[in-house]
Design an enzyme around this catalytic site. Structure first.
Site, short mmCIF file in Angstrom:
data_model
loop_
_atom_site.label_atom_id
_atom_site.label_comp_id
_atom_site.label_asym_id
_atom_site.label_seq_id
_atom_site.Cartn_x
_atom_site.Cartn_y
_atom_site.Cartn_z
N GLU A 121 46.72 -1.50 -4.04
CA GLU A 121 47.22 -0.56 -5.05
C GLU A 121 46.34 0.65 -5.31
O GLU A 121 46.81 1.70 -5.70
CB GLU A 121 47.51 -1.32 -6.35
CG GLU A 121 48.80 -2.11 -6.20
CD GLU A 121 48.93 -3.28 -7.15
OE1 GLU A 121 49.70 -3.16 -8.10
OE2 GLU A 121 48.28 -4.31 -6.93
N ARG A 154 34.27 -5.83 0.72
CA ARG A 154 34.32 -5.86 2.19
C ARG A 154 35.75 -5.65 2.68
O ARG A 154 36.69 -6.25 2.17
CB ARG A 154 33.82 -7.20 2.72
CG ARG A 154 34.02 -7.33 4.22
CD ARG A 154 33.66 -8.71 4.72
NE ARG A 154 32.25 -8.82 4.99
CZ ARG A 154 31.53 -9.92 4.84
NH1 ARG A 154 32.10 -11.02 4.40
NH2 ARG A 154 30.26 -9.92 5.12
N GLY A 187 46.25 -10.87 -3.68
CA GLY A 187 46.64 -11.87 -2.68
C GLY A 187 45.50 -12.32 -1.79
O GLY A 187 45.17 -13.51 -1.75
N GLN A 231 47.03 0.24 4.57
CA GLN A 231 47.32 0.08 3.14
C GLN A 231 46.93 1.32 2.36
O GLN A 231 47.67 1.80 1.51
CB GLN A 231 46.57 -1.13 2.58
CG GLN A 231 47.22 -2.45 2.88
CD GLN A 231 48.55 -2.56 2.18
OE1 GLN A 231 48.63 -2.67 0.97
NE2 GLN A 231 49.62 -2.49 2.93
MO1 MOS Z 1 52.06 -4.95 -7.14
S1 MOS Z 1 53.11 -3.61 -8.32
O1 MOS Z 1 51.22 -5.81 -8.38
O2 MOS Z 1 53.22 -5.97 -6.45
#
Ligand code: MOS
Length: 708
Positions: free
Chosen positions: A673, A596, A520, A606
């Site tokens: 992730e 960064r 994102g 996160q």
């Molecule tokens: Mo993450 S599982 O790619 O929203």
């Protein structure tokens, strides 16, 4: 806001590097006050005009069969119930090819928990009560719901994220047979459920042929693009809004059946907003989950631990009604150097709910297996686990032969070792006890691909007095995207963050891709950088109010020249109780190379959140299906235990200072992730080091340690 132009063709430019002023510094969460004061409204809370109705889902109690008849007479006698829809009475969808989304279109039942009727009532309570009064007569057929080593599997055409199903380099079987040291073990991970705090929910309203959906989603534009053809609409006829989302972890990355159900319920009552909240229990069948996996990992090495061959053969299960193949062996393709390598993916198609994305699909279960196997090789060769990983560090990506964008795995391992006190670690397992607790430490590597989605578009508007409106159809599912996008926009426009008025979470805003794949910030941020650059080119640094520029980001990331990945190292200290087998993770420390870091606070959150989720997978999370009925019996947060505060002790996350300008104009990569990857392996390796007992299945429960 100026007129919606999300479908208009925007100039596509590849942005230049963004200088960092706001980026890299603290900025308070832009939505923090709204969230803690309750002013932020979620999918079924948005104030809407009109007489609101409420929908409730009725779900199948058989895993495979047909709906013979839905008897709604008692439900319809309820004073609050307005209508009961079933497969005979629900509006017809235009496209039923995606059987997960073909809600109430025919009598077939593909899994237990599938939507078989929909009750619409004047209150949420009446809808729920009405749903209990609906009698569904079902014809039950023999169903297959158990996934284990006996399941019949097939090779999918490709696996999630478009990865290849199988790969082979050299002659791994011959090399394994000839290798002086080998590891051959099978590792399993259970069904895991995303479990965001805000359940899946939507408010749907039809106004003539226009559908407005307030949705709890990670991708407003993807929901529109998927639902419009299903409903027989043009994309312009669907508006999706998601200003605030209470988590998703991938389960809200794609629309699932409840969004279609909300649209169908509202279609039956034009002009009435219909609210549909999925219950926690229903989520375990209707909103995606991580399939269980079985990974056989074979490693062949020289006596000093240098890998000569590796195989990772993994199986998982999918739903018979829609394929999802977890890409668990893909990390084995790029992680370490070994001249002979093979990876395979096989899936079993069962009469079960449709699996989907859950934080680091593929990497999370795959690297669990891979990194526990590495620990077994460390034990077999007597080489320190960190030295072993360093010894197998590849010069270039073993799969593509491309150089890495900046592979700093060894630095992460070395820095983490120093911070964690690795040098004091006894080489032999089961050599340290404190009172009744065996204490051990373990390490694992983490990796996640650097993903960038092209086509993202942003609009810059001058508001006067140095202020700018920045519009992009991105979604902040709780990650901090709203905050970091303000920082990126401020730097791209050369102004302070408080000069930025950011709008996100609406398909009326310029096109943006999913908050998924940790892509994102990279993808939307590049669009903002492109639009800001074009705006400054067109209108200068002191623009009149009302000027605006829309631009899309061209592909920036150097994937042609480089293998683009992030890396990390996770260290765990585990305590295993001598008499009860209870496991406590007393320390967890992650060190990451992620490009960064745009906002240290949201980034840290996160990483700590993902480490916690990895700890949760290591010790607690395990979904169980009744083998007779296919019912997910662990369908609440009492029986499906997710790590809570009391489970988390000393948790630390840090990162290497770096800028990756091969990745994005901001120098950043993704961070959502990677923190869950390798974490459960580090815990498993620590419990082995504490006890000498090797647990090869997740979660690592007390019963494994009762004989020690
Ligand atoms: Mo993450 S599982 O790619 O929203």
């Amino acid at each position: 806001m100026s007129s919606p132009d999300s479908t208009a063709a925007a100039t596509q430019i590849v942005p230049e590097q963004v200088p960092s002023r706001a980026m890299g510094r603290h900025l308070d969460r832009q939505d923090g006050v709204a969230k803690v004061t309750g002013a932020a409204t979620y999918a079924v809370e948005h104030p809407v005009d009109g007489d609101v109705l409420h929908a409730w889902l009725v779900t199948s109690t058989t895993a495979r069969g047909r709906v013979l008849r839905v008897d709604a007479s008692d439900a319809l006698a309820h004073p609050g119930v307005r209508r009961v829809l079933d497969h005979t009475s629900a509006p017809r969808l235009a496209d039923t090819e995606d059987r997960e989304l073909a809600v109430l279109q025919d009598e077939h039942i593909g899994f237990r928990g599938q939507i078989v009727a929909l009750v619409v009532a004047t209150s949420s309570e009446a809808a729920r009560e009405g749903a209990l009064l609906v009698r569904v007569h079902q014809d039950e057929e023999a169903a297959e719901v158990v996934f284990d080593e006996h399941s019949a599997t097939y090779a999918p055409e490709e696996v999630n994220a478009g990865a290849e199903t199988d790969t082979v380099d050299g002659d791994p079987d011959a090399a394994l047979a000839a290798a002086p040291v080998t590891v051959d073990a099978t590792y399993t991970t259970p069904h895991e459920f995303n479990s965001p705090m805000e359940p899946h929910a939507a408010t749907a309203t039809w106004d003539g042929a226009l559908l407005t959906l307030h949705d709890s989603t990670q991708a407003v534009h993807a929901v529109r693009a998927t639902l419009a053809p299903v409903l027989g609409l043009e994309p312009e006829q669907v508006r999706v809004l998601a200003p605030y989302v209470g988590g998703g972890f991938g389960s809200k990355g794609l629309p699932h059946a409840p969004e279609v159900a909300a649209a169908l319920a509202a279609l039956a009552f034009p002009g009435h907003p219909v609210r549909l909240a999925v219950t926690r229990q229903q989520m375990f069948a209707l909103t995606g989950y991580r399939t269980a996996t079985r990974s056989r990992v074979r490693l062949g090495a020289e006596p000093d631990g240098t890998l000569v061959a590796l195989r990772h053969d993994t199986t998982s299960q999918t739903s018979r009604i829609k394929e999802f193949a977890e890409q668990s062996a893909t990390a084995a393709r790029m992680m370490y150097a070994a001249p002979h390598r093979a990876t395979t993916h096989r899936v079993a198609a069962l009469d079960v709910p449709v699996p989907s994305w859950m934080r680091a699909p593929g990497e999370m279960p795959g690297m669990h297996a891979h990194e526990v196997a590495l620990d077994e090789l460390a034990v077999a060769t007597g080489v320190d686990p960190i030295d072993l990983r360093e010894r197998n560090e590849p010069e270039v990506d073993p799969e593509s032969g491309k150089p890495f964008n900046g592979r700093r795995l060894v630095e992460c391992l070395r820095l983490g070792a120093e911070r964690f006190g690795w040098s004091e670690r006894p080489a032999r397992p089961r050599s340290r006890a404190e009172g009744d607790w065996w204490v051990g430490t373990g390490v694992a590597s983490a990796t996640y691909p650097m993903l960038f989605s092209p086509g993202n578009t942003a609009r810059i508007r001058s508001l006067g007095e140095g202020r700018y409106g920045v519009d992009v159809g991105a979604v902040d599912l709780g990650t901090g995207a709203r905050t970091v996008l303000v920082q990126i926009a401020a730097d791209a426009l050369r102004v302070a963050p408080d000069c930025i008025d950011l709008a996100i979470g609406d398909t009326d805003l310029p096109f943006a891709t999913v908050a998924g794949g940790s892509s994102g910030t990279s993808s939307w941020g590049s669009a903002i950088a492109a639009a800001a650059q074009q705006f400054r080119h067109d209108h200068g640094a002191t623009p009149d109010p009302g000027l605006h520029t829309t631009a899309a980001s061209g592909a920036y990331t150097d994937t042609d020249g480089h293998a683009m990945h992030s890396f990390g190292a996770v260290f765990a200290e585990a305590r295993v109780h001598r008499w009860t087998g209870e496991v406590r993770v007393s320390r967890l420390h992650g060190v990451y190379s992620v490009g960064r870091v745009i906002n240290p606070m949201t980034a840290r959150s996160q990483l700590l959140g993902a480490l916690t989720m990895g700890l949760s997978a290591a010790l607690h999370e395990e979904g169980w299906r009744d083998p007779r009925t296919g019912h997910v019996v662990t369908q609440d947060l009492a029986t499906y235990h997710v790590a809570a505060h009391a489970d988390v002790l000393d948790l630390q996350a840090e990162w290497l200072e770096e800028e990756d300008h091969l990745a994005t104009p901001m120098g950043s990569r993704g961070i959502g992730e990677i923190g869950i990857v390798g974490t459960s392996a580090a815990v498993a390796n620590a419990t082995f080091h504490a006890t000498g007992v090797r647990v090869r299945s997740l979660p690592i429960t007390a019963d494994h340690f009762l004989d020690i």
